[in-house]
Design a protein around this motif. Sequence first.
Motif, mmCIF file in Angstrom:
data_model
loop_
_atom_site.group_PDB
_atom_site.id
_atom_site.type_symbol
_atom_site.label_atom_id
_atom_site.label_comp_id
_atom_site.label_asym_id
_atom_site.label_seq_id
_atom_site.Cartn_x
_atom_site.Cartn_y
_atom_site.Cartn_z
ATOM 1 N N PHE A 126 0.828 -1.205 0.000
ATOM 2 C CA PHE A 126 0.000 0.000 0.000
ATOM 3 C C PHE A 126 0.869 1.265 0.000
ATOM 4 O O PHE A 126 0.514 2.262 -0.627
ATOM 5 C CB PHE A 126 -0.955 0.009 1.193
ATOM 6 N N LEU A 127 2.012 1.220 0.675
ATOM 7 C CA LEU A 127 2.943 2.370 0.666
ATOM 8 C C LEU A 127 3.500 2.594 -0.740
ATOM 9 O O LEU A 127 3.595 3.736 -1.200
ATOM 10 C CB LEU A 127 4.072 2.152 1.667
ATOM 11 N N GLU A 181 0.819 4.178 -2.828
ATOM 12 C CA GLU A 181 0.697 5.613 -2.535
ATOM 13 C C GLU A 181 1.801 6.405 -3.209
ATOM 14 O O GLU A 181 1.556 7.482 -3.761
ATOM 15 C CB GLU A 181 0.729 5.843 -1.025
ATOM 16 N N LYS A 182 3.039 5.898 -3.171
ATOM 17 C CA LYS A 182 4.171 6.578 -3.820
ATOM 18 C C LYS A 182 3.981 6.649 -5.329
ATOM 19 O O LYS A 182 4.261 7.681 -5.951
ATOM 20 C CB LYS A 182 5.495 5.881 -3.489
ATOM 21 N N ARG A 201 1.134 6.617 -6.940
ATOM 22 C CA ARG A 201 0.058 7.579 -7.218
ATOM 23 C C ARG A 201 0.562 9.012 -7.060
ATOM 24 O O ARG A 201 0.228 9.889 -7.864
ATOM 25 C CB ARG A 201 -1.120 7.323 -6.284
ATOM 26 N N ALA A 202 1.372 9.277 -6.033
ATOM 27 C CA ALA A 202 1.929 10.616 -5.827
ATOM 28 C C ALA A 202 2.845 10.983 -6.993
ATOM 29 O O ALA A 202 2.808 12.123 -7.495
ATOM 30 C CB ALA A 202 2.681 10.686 -4.505
#
Length: 193
Positions: free
Chosen positions: A163-164, A167-168, A170-171
């Motif tokens: 999940f991390l 998130e990275k 997507r960022a």
Amino acid sequence: MNDPPFDTGASDSKPRELRWCFLTITEWAIVLVILTAMLLSTSAWQRHRHTCAICRLERTDVTSPLGQLTSTFRETSCSRWYAKHVAATHEHLWAANPTSQNVDALGVARGAGDNENRPGRVVWRLTPDEQIEIYQHFPQPLEAKRLFVSLTTPKVMRERNDFLILEKLRAWSNNGFAGRWEDQQAEKTNDKK
């Protein structure tokens, strides 16, 4: 001498019931209605969807209590792009959809189940088109392939790093893929210090 020794031709006023085996026709009809209701109310089969974490080809397995019935495959924009730009063939790494669907004998969905602990769970949170963009912004697409494979490993999942990583990614995408992926990972390491 109460019973006459011969048939007098007199019959009962009640008609004889037709029997088949040990039940009457009416009883068989009731049993048939009950069995049909039971069959229609239970899951006759399940649909399990998978996607290849590498190329996003989709596979749907249909299973019954007797075992697997069929598997169907569906190409996606990413599976076509991957075959053309990265590798024509590869060994698929199937990531199961966290949701399965139960279907009755009439094909009506009777329920669904979620299992967020299936390997590759975050791959389903990326669309095939988003995955193409990620591949295109790596200097070598095989580096992106290694990243997508890592999302299915038990260690990464156990620590919820999948999940991390999502998130990275997507960022990085929201920032227009500024910089390189390695830079994003370096920022993550610096943030922990």
